[in-house]
Enzyme design. Structure first.
Site, PDB file in Angstrom:
ATOM      1  N   THR A 297      10.886 -14.709  24.485  1.00 17.43           N
ATOM      2  CA  THR A 297       9.794 -15.155  23.618  1.00 17.43           C
ATOM      3  C   THR A 297       8.970 -16.189  24.381  1.00 17.43           C
ATOM      4  O   THR A 297       8.069 -15.848  25.123  1.00 17.43           O
ATOM      5  CB  THR A 297      10.332 -15.714  22.287  1.00 17.43           C
ATOM      6  OG1 THR A 297      11.340 -16.694  22.554  1.00 17.43           O
ATOM      7  CG2 THR A 297      10.917 -14.601  21.432  1.00 17.43           C
TER       8      THR A 297
ATOM      9  N   GLU B 198      11.358 -25.602  26.799  1.00 17.48           N
ATOM     10  CA  GLU B 198       9.921 -25.779  26.590  1.00 17.48           C
ATOM     11  C   GLU B 198       9.487 -27.194  26.979  1.00 17.48           C
ATOM     12  O   GLU B 198       9.988 -28.181  26.438  1.00 17.48           O
ATOM     13  CB  GLU B 198       9.578 -25.505  25.125  1.00 17.48           C
ATOM     14  CG  GLU B 198       9.687 -24.035  24.757  1.00 17.48           C
ATOM     15  CD  GLU B 198       9.312 -23.772  23.313  1.00 17.48           C
ATOM     16  OE1 GLU B 198       9.166 -24.748  22.555  1.00 17.48           O
ATOM     17  OE2 GLU B 198       9.175 -22.602  22.936  1.00 17.48           O
TER      18      GLU B 198
ATOM     19  N   THR C  71      18.332 -22.285  20.169  1.00 21.59           N
ATOM     20  CA  THR C  71      18.107 -20.950  19.623  1.00 21.59           C
ATOM     21  C   THR C  71      18.260 -20.001  20.759  1.00 21.59           C
ATOM     22  O   THR C  71      17.575 -20.101  21.736  1.00 21.59           O
ATOM     23  CB  THR C  71      16.726 -20.734  19.014  1.00 21.59           C
ATOM     24  OG1 THR C  71      16.618 -19.388  18.573  1.00 21.59           O
ATOM     25  CG2 THR C  71      15.594 -20.920  19.942  1.00 21.59           C
TER      26      THR C  71
ATOM     27  N   LYS D 208      18.418 -15.179  26.145  1.00 25.85           N
ATOM     28  CA  LYS D 208      17.069 -15.712  25.994  1.00 25.85           C
ATOM     29  C   LYS D 208      17.159 -17.033  25.272  1.00 25.85           C
ATOM     30  O   LYS D 208      18.059 -17.285  24.469  1.00 25.85           O
ATOM     31  CB  LYS D 208      16.156 -14.732  25.250  1.00 25.85           C
ATOM     32  CG  LYS D 208      16.497 -14.456  23.793  1.00 25.85           C
ATOM     33  CD  LYS D 208      16.057 -15.477  22.778  1.00 25.85           C
ATOM     34  CE  LYS D 208      14.607 -15.854  22.914  1.00 25.85           C
ATOM     35  NZ  LYS D 208      14.249 -16.946  21.890  1.00 25.85           N
TER      36      LYS D 208
END
Length: 337
Positions: free
Chosen positions: A153, A274, A190, A179
């Site tokens: 993602t 991120e 996550t 992932k």
């Protein structure tokens, strides 16, 4: 034990594929549907998120795993199929479409989704794309690579690892893809992780091994402190190597391989966090117990002040000391001066 190439296809008897079907509409060149298939039925187990809000695929998979068997995993990216209308129905439709292509029962297919929460999954494009996805299945490094890319993602790089080890004089392999980039926190946040091995092992032993090894891998990492709704770790064992892990020595060897693969994949998740520009490994020595050592590591690792100091390359020891002091661990502060 040696690292090898191949990801989920490193183990004998597993094929994989990844293609674009249209779940991701903003980037038509990005793969968004993955399929991993064993040539024979597998012993299977899973570890799921501890978040009380669980995505529809997790609810479906819990039912499908009651017999401890699975033949395949189908997974999409771009939509989490969580907190959305017709969630379980759409997850079951994904399983049915994969089963029809493979020639197995829908209950023998496990399903995962990852992406935006709260939006209805466009299951129609998945059903339409399943024949092409099945036709793309291969037992190759490229096939595992395609599957690894199809579950990404916000990830910027794929996560893939595999090892081989000798048990009873014969070679067995274990590989995986994962992932995760945002919403990363201990307790399975996550992330998705799919593991395959050609060693024969019971579902109960797989689950026990997953629960043990996840504690020293995925459950010891953190990026932003959020635990998601879809976090899942699957393990499939098809026994294609002809080797069985049934005694203490063989189980120990397989667990070591599992720990190695999960450790590598966990590190890749943190490195690709991120907004992350640095990765820190926290080593605790002199603790009164393993539990205390973990309390210290978690408190220091989660501290925003410690993180900002690391980011700014500012060696403020006081921020670490303060974090250790409020960790709840047995701590003698005078040792620092």
């Amino acid at each position: 034990m040696n690292f090898v190439e191949g990801g989920v296809c490193a183990a004998q008897g597993f094929r994989a594929a990844g293609i674009h079907v249209g779940v991701k509409t903003h980037a038509t060149w990005k793969k968004d549907l993955a399929l991993i298939v064993s040539d024979v039925d597998c012993a299977a187990a899973a570890v799921f998120t501890k978040n009380v809000v669980k995505a529809a695929p997790i609810l479906v998979d819990k039912a499908h795993l009651t017999d401890g068997k699975a033949r395949a995993i189908v997974a999409n990216s771009g939509n989490a199929n969580a907190c959305a209308p017709q969630g379980e129905e759409n997850a079951e439709k994904m399983c049915a479409a994969a089963a029809a292509a493979i020639g197995c029962k829908p209950e023998d297919v496990l399903v995962s989704s990852t992406g935006v929460i709260g939006q209805t999954l466009k299951v129609g494009v998945i059903e339409e794309g399943m024949p092409a996805l099945y036709a793309a299945l291969e037992h190759s490094e490229a096939a595992s690579d395609a599957a690894a890319h199809a579950i990404m993602t916000t990830d910027t790089v794929k996560k893939e690892a595999a090892v081989e080890t000798v048990i009873g004089g014969k070679t067995v392999r274990l590989g995986g893809i994962a992932k995760g980039s945002g919403m990363i926190h201990p307790n399975m946040g996550t992330m998705l992780c799919f593991l395959t091995t050609d060693c024969a092992i019971s579902p109960e032993m797989i689950r026990a091994a997953l629960l043990e090894t996840v504690q020293v891998s995925f459950n010891r990492i953190s990026v932003d402190g959020d635990t998601s709704t879809n976090d899942t770790l699957y393990g499939l064992a098809n026994g294609a190597s002809g080797v069985s892990a049934s005694d203490e020595e063989s189980i120990k060897a397989l667990s070591a391989s599992l720990t190695s693969v999960l450790g590598d994949l966990a590190y890749m998740l943190v490195k690709d966090g991120e907004g992350a520009s640095k990765v820190a490994r926290i080593h605790v020595t002199g603790a009164a117990s393993d539990a205390d050592a973990e309390r210290v590591a978690r408190t220091v690792g989660h501290s925003q002040l410690v993180k900002t100091a690391l980011y700014g390359r500012d060696g403020q020891l006081g921020r670490i000391v303060a974090a250790v002091g409020r960790s709840g661990a047995d701590f003698n502060p005078t040792m620092w001066w």
